[in-house]
Design a protein around this motif. Structure first.
Motif, PDB file in Angstrom:
ATOM      1  N   GLY A  44      33.258  62.162  62.719  1.00  0.00           N
ATOM      2  CA  GLY A  44      33.800  61.447  61.565  1.00  0.00           C
ATOM      3  C   GLY A  44      33.097  60.123  61.304  1.00  0.00           C
ATOM      4  N   THR A  48      30.646  60.729  57.020  1.00  0.00           N
ATOM      5  CA  THR A  48      31.962  60.380  56.476  1.00  0.00           C
ATOM      6  C   THR A  48      32.668  61.608  55.896  1.00  0.00           C
ATOM      7  N   ALA A  51      35.405  62.744  58.034  1.00  0.00           N
ATOM      8  CA  ALA A  51      36.417  61.768  58.470  1.00  0.00           C
ATOM      9  C   ALA A  51      37.840  62.316  58.408  1.00  0.00           C
ATOM     10  N   SER A  56      37.010  65.314  62.989  1.00  0.00           N
ATOM     11  CA  SER A  56      36.668  63.895  62.837  1.00  0.00           C
ATOM     12  C   SER A  56      36.455  63.192  64.179  1.00  0.00           C
TER      13      SER A  56
END
Ligand SMILES: NC(=O)C1=CN([C@@H]2O[C@H](COP(=O)(O)OP(=O)(O)OC[C@H]3O[C@@H](n4cnc5c(N)ncnc54)[C@H](OP(=O)(O)O)[C@@H]3O)[C@@H](O)[C@H]2O)C=CC1
Ligand SMILES: CC(=O)N[C@@H](CCC(=O)OP(=O)(O)O)C(=O)O
Length: 320
Positions: A44, A48, A51, A56
């Motif tokens: 994550g 991104t 995330a 993540s």
């Protein structure tokens, strides 16, 4: 049913797409993601887009062959550069041979002990298989266009492949250098590219293949041209071959890479016949990282395990 999965080569372009698809697969739990460069970092954080997903907090590890084999999973994906898979395969054979291995590289595609994982051209061999060689990206596109017409081709079929530069992987080279590719196209591997034999073997037809790398990131098109004999209608043969295939869309116009970038399907144009009457041209476009690699590998996981083939394959691509 929860299928435990590990990925070796998680940092690569293909590994990243695999992680994205597997994170959204309802029957899969990703147990490890191996990268030497990302070791110690949570997925994550490095990307991104992961995330808010179940992976993540998964921390990347740098797993060598023995370390990987000591972490048995139901399915392990190898997304390594060509020529690097053998020690990982040997360690799995030794320690956890029941693990299903899906290799994304070219290393086992001609090995009769491995199932060749192009589901639309042969599911039977993949069902229950524990060793699956995922096809090459150009080879997938070219075979989808050529194979249904195997009984018609007369003489070698010419294939020109135009690929986005992600096909050349993350290791810097002129083929993935945006500067070298600016307003440019780079032909390479003019003869004897590995995909030539792969296409010919799978499509049971002699092939002359030449690739060109293009100044866009993802997607490719294979242009297929050759002479045919006989009275069968090539368009009808193509339609019959793929009428029930959800990941193949038949189109009338030439196929274009931009139309399939980020998509799990291949676009296949129906053949057009030249004025001389016995030469046809067709084209197949797909995303080299998806139908040409990662999403095809997930199709193979599903087929191998007896799950619905499209399970987990409706995840939208990342934006940007
Ligand atoms: N890109 C494409 O369009 C397609 C690629 N393929 C095939 O899929 C495979 C992966 O391709 P791609 O993702 O583009 O490649 P990349 O070069 O982008 O990624 C390679 C991955 O392997 C790891 N790696 C490299 N060398 C080693 C090593 N010696 N030992 C362990 N790990 C290593 C790298 O991570 P780290 O260095 O952090 O360990 C990285 O995660 C290749 O075999 C390629 O031929 C197949 C179809 C399409
Ligand atoms: C643009 C580019 O460089 N493409 C790669 C093919 C990517 C692929 O399908 O990889 P493997 O068959 O090697 O696994 C190449 O021509 O080698």
């Amino acid at each position: 049913m929860t299928v435990s999965v590990g990925i070796i080569g998680a940092r690569g372009y293909v590994g990243r797409e695999l992680l994205r698809l597997l994170a959204g697969h309802p029957e899969v739990e990703v147990v490890y993601a191996s990268s030497r460069e990302w070791a110690g970092q949570a997925l994550g954080k490095v990307y991104t887009e992961f995330a808010a997903t179940p992976i993540s907090d998964l921390v990347c590890e740098a797993l060598g062959p023995e370390e990987m084999a000591a972490r048995p999973v139901d399915v392990a994906f190898l997304g390594l550069p060509n020529g690097k898979a053998a020690p990982f395969v040997a360690a799995i054979e030794e320690t956890s041979p029941q693990t299903c291995l899906i290799d994304l590289s070219a290393d086992y595609r001609a090995d009769p002990a491995w199932a060749y994982g192009l589901p639309e051209l042969g599911r039977t061999a993949i069902v229950g298989a524990k060793r699956i060689a995922n096809p090459g990206c150009y080879a997938t596109a070219a075979q989808l266009a050529i194979a249904p017409l195997a009984s018609l081709w007369q003489g070698p079929v010419t294939v020109t492949g135009l690929s986005g530069w992600s096909g050349a992987g993350t290791t810097p080279s002129r083929k993935n250098d945006p500067e070298a590719l600016r307003d440019n196209a780079i032909p390479y591997g003019l003869v004897d590219h590995g995909h030539e034999a792969e296409i010919a073997h799978g499509a049971k037809t002699a092939v002359h293949f030449t690739p060109v790398v293009m100044p866009f990131f993802r997607g490719l098109v294979a242009l297929v041209s050759g002479r045919i004999v006989g009275h069968a209608d090539p368009g009808k043969l193509i339609e019959e071959a793929y009428e029930k295939e959800p990941f193949i869309r038949l189109i009338a116009a030439p196929a274009e890479p931009a139309a399939v970038a980020g998509s799990l399907r291949a676009d296949l144009s129906l053949p057009v016949c030249a004025a001389e009457g016995d030469r046809i041209v067709l084209s197949c476009a797909l995303d080299n990282l998806l139908k040409g690699a990662a999403s095809q590998a997930v199709q193979n996981l599903n087929v191998s395990l007896g799950l619905p083939e499209g399970l987990g394959l409706s995840v939208p691509p990342p934006s940007g």
